[in-house]
Design an enzyme around this catalytic site. Structure first.
Site, PDB file in Angstrom:
ATOM      1  N   SER A 200      -3.108  -7.646   3.305  1.00 46.21           N
ATOM      2  CA  SER A 200      -3.436  -7.528   4.589  1.00 46.21           C
ATOM      3  C   SER A 200      -3.886  -8.720   5.436  1.00 46.21           C
ATOM      4  O   SER A 200      -3.467  -8.986   6.608  1.00 46.21           O
ATOM      5  CB  SER A 200      -4.405  -6.488   4.822  1.00 46.21           C
ATOM      6  OG  SER A 200      -4.066  -5.381   4.317  1.00 46.21           O
TER       7      SER A 200
ATOM      8  N   HIS B  24       0.693  -1.181  -0.125  1.00 42.79           N
ATOM      9  CA  HIS B  24       0.032  -0.093   0.018  1.00 42.79           C
ATOM     10  C   HIS B  24       0.883   1.213  -0.120  1.00 42.79           C
ATOM     11  O   HIS B  24       0.548   2.159  -0.854  1.00 42.79           O
ATOM     12  CB  HIS B  24      -1.006  -0.002   1.350  1.00 42.79           C
ATOM     13  CG  HIS B  24      -1.857  -0.904   1.385  1.00 42.79           C
ATOM     14  ND1 HIS B  24      -2.027  -1.969   2.415  1.00 42.79           N
ATOM     15  CD2 HIS B  24      -2.889  -1.509   0.288  1.00 42.79           C
ATOM     16  CE1 HIS B  24      -3.185  -2.548   2.284  1.00 42.79           C
ATOM     17  NE2 HIS B  24      -3.493  -2.360   0.855  1.00 42.79           N
TER      18      HIS B  24
END
Ligand code: PNS
Length: 169
Positions: A136, A25
């Site tokens: 994640s 990210h």
């Protein structure tokens, strides 16, 4: 309803659950900050019923990670992404594409968002190769099972994961 106020071509929103933020990210945010004058990292509030981190925790961690970048803001949102982007007057949504497996879901989302708000473009960006396998979900699983996540998430995130794990013990 299409937007009445023209979008600001310099502003893009990078939405996600970010539970937690990974180095993949971070890579996408920094790349998009070269393309746009301002990036808003927008944390979806109710991404999962039982997120590891609350929306407040995620926002505060992401703020800490990007504190030295005045053109990167961090915010939270609920409801439809297009409504949020319209309210911010963003002209683009940035999404990361890691592999072909991401494509179908991202393609559907991009076209649905375009259906809902035709003036909003989705821009896909590829992370650096070393982050293409990061997610994640996998980070949480590896950490929960005692694996090493150093280098896969920012150190701020790693510290908070450790603190959360020791508080739960
Ligand atoms: O990090 P994620 O979980 O892949 O991000 C998904 C996200 C937050 C971009 C997506 O779930 C979203 O935009 N949710 C807000 C609700 C919405 O607008 N749904 C319609 C999308 S087509």
């Amino acid at each position: 309803m299409p937007s009445q106020v023209p979008p600001d071509g310099r502003l893009a929103v990078f939405p996600g659950s970010f539970d937690p933020l990974t180095n993949g990210h971070v890579d996408i945010v920094l790349r998009s900050a070269h393309l746009f004058e301002r990036i808003v990292v927008a944390v979806l509030v109710n991404a999962e019923k039982q997120p590891l981190f609350s929306a407040e925790e995620r926002v505060s961690m992401i703020r800490e990670v990007f504190q030295e970048y005045p053109n990167i803001e961090v915010d939270r949102f609920d409801g439809l992404l297009v409504d949020y982007a319209r309210a911010k007057r963003a002209s683009a949504i940035v999404r990361g594409l890691r592999a072909v497996s991401d494509f179908e879901y991202e393609f559907q989302m991009a076209l649905m968002n375009r259906h809902l708000e035709p003036t909003l473009e989705t821009v896909f960006m590829m992370p650096a190769e070393q982050y293409t396998y990061l997610s994640s979900r996998l980070i949480k699983e590896v950490f929960r099972l005692g694996g090493e996540v150093r280098g896969l998430v920012p150190s701020v995130v790693e510290d908070r994961m450790r603190r959360k794990a020791s508080a739960a013990r």
